[in-house]
Write a protein that holds these residues in place. Structure first.
Motif, short mmCIF file in Angstrom:
data_model
loop_
_atom_site.label_atom_id
_atom_site.label_comp_id
_atom_site.label_asym_id
_atom_site.label_seq_id
_atom_site.Cartn_x
_atom_site.Cartn_y
_atom_site.Cartn_z
N HIS A 75 -12.98 -6.45 20.82
CA HIS A 75 -11.52 -6.46 21.02
C HIS A 75 -10.98 -5.19 21.68
N VAL A 76 -11.72 -4.11 21.63
CA VAL A 76 -11.26 -2.88 22.28
C VAL A 76 -12.03 -2.58 23.56
N ALA A 77 -12.88 -3.48 23.98
CA ALA A 77 -13.73 -3.25 25.15
C ALA A 77 -12.94 -2.88 26.40
N GLY A 78 -11.78 -3.46 26.60
CA GLY A 78 -10.98 -3.16 27.79
C GLY A 78 -10.01 -2.01 27.61
N HIS A 79 -9.97 -1.42 26.43
CA HIS A 79 -9.04 -0.32 26.15
C HIS A 79 -9.61 1.00 26.66
N PRO A 80 -8.73 1.97 26.94
CA PRO A 80 -9.24 3.33 27.13
C PRO A 80 -9.84 3.78 25.79
N ARG A 81 -10.75 4.71 25.84
CA ARG A 81 -11.41 5.17 24.60
C ARG A 81 -10.37 5.74 23.64
N HIS A 82 -10.35 5.20 22.43
CA HIS A 82 -9.43 5.69 21.39
C HIS A 82 -10.08 6.85 20.64
N PRO A 83 -9.34 7.93 20.37
CA PRO A 83 -9.90 9.07 19.64
C PRO A 83 -9.90 8.83 18.13
N ILE A 84 -10.75 7.91 17.69
CA ILE A 84 -10.74 7.50 16.29
C ILE A 84 -12.08 7.80 15.62
N GLU A 85 -12.02 7.78 14.32
CA GLU A 85 -13.21 7.88 13.48
C GLU A 85 -13.14 6.72 12.50
N ILE A 86 -14.25 6.00 12.31
CA ILE A 86 -14.29 4.87 11.38
C ILE A 86 -15.28 5.21 10.28
N LYS A 87 -14.83 5.08 9.03
CA LYS A 87 -15.71 5.33 7.87
C LYS A 87 -15.65 4.13 6.94
N PHE A 88 -16.79 3.87 6.32
CA PHE A 88 -16.91 2.76 5.38
C PHE A 88 -17.28 3.31 4.00
N TYR A 89 -16.67 2.73 2.96
CA TYR A 89 -16.96 3.11 1.58
C TYR A 89 -17.08 1.83 0.76
N GLU A 90 -18.07 1.77 -0.08
CA GLU A 90 -18.18 0.60 -0.96
C GLU A 90 -17.15 0.75 -2.08
N ASP A 91 -16.27 -0.23 -2.21
CA ASP A 91 -15.20 -0.19 -3.20
C ASP A 91 -14.95 -1.61 -3.72
N GLU A 92 -15.93 -2.14 -4.44
CA GLU A 92 -15.84 -3.50 -4.95
C GLU A 92 -14.65 -3.70 -5.89
N ALA A 93 -14.23 -2.64 -6.57
CA ALA A 93 -13.11 -2.73 -7.51
C ALA A 93 -11.76 -2.61 -6.82
N TRP A 94 -11.77 -2.34 -5.51
CA TRP A 94 -10.54 -2.14 -4.76
C TRP A 94 -9.70 -1.02 -5.38
#
Length: 144
Positions: free
Chosen positions: A112-131
């Motif tokens: 979905h972002v393939a056609g966008h200019p590069r976004h200066p973002i960082e993506i992190k994942f955390y396991e949080d089954e309890a929300w």
């Protein structure tokens, strides 16, 4: 924000170092089935120069953030991706949500972002089954 129903969202204003931070969230937890299906807390961080504009992004940066937000909205569906909250201010924009699968998310996100200019973002994942991240945010803001 999609939680399987249509609850009303809330906007809360806080401050950090005298700069406003705007939080947008739904003040109720999604159904248990949706929570069980999406155990991965995912944080997309976009740091920007908040020294001007009262800590908020410039108009040009905000337009790029809205473009990113549009790409994220295309992925959102109850069995796969549920938004928890967003925040903007004091030099930081965050999109925080829960997903079912990290690899599948990255594949869809990248498409979905393939056609966008590069976004200066960082993506992190955390396991949080309890929300717990969203539950704590709801508790903090309801107590305020």
């Amino acid at each position: 924000m999609n939680t399987g129903t249509t609850p009303s969202g809330r906007i809360v204003r806080t401050e950090k170092d005298g700069l406003p931070i705007l939080w947008t969230y739904v003040p109720e937890m999604p159904e248990e089935d949706a929570r069980r299906a999406t155990p991965w807390l995912t944080v997309v961080r976009w740091e920007y120069d908040g020294s001007g504009n009262n800590g908020m992004p410039s108009a040009a940066e905000n337009q790029q953030m809205l473009q990113l937000e549009g790409a994220l909205a295309q992925i959102e569906r109850p069995e796969f991706y549920i938004e928890a909250y967003r925040r903007v201010g004091a030099g930081l924009r965050e999109y925080v949500f829960y997903i079912a699968d990290r690899d599948r998310f990255l594949k869809e996100f990248n498409s979905h972002v393939a056609g966008h200019p590069r976004h200066p973002i960082e993506i992190k994942f955390y396991e949080d089954e309890a929300w717990s991240e969203l539950r704590d945010l709801i508790d903090d803001f309801s107590a305020a």
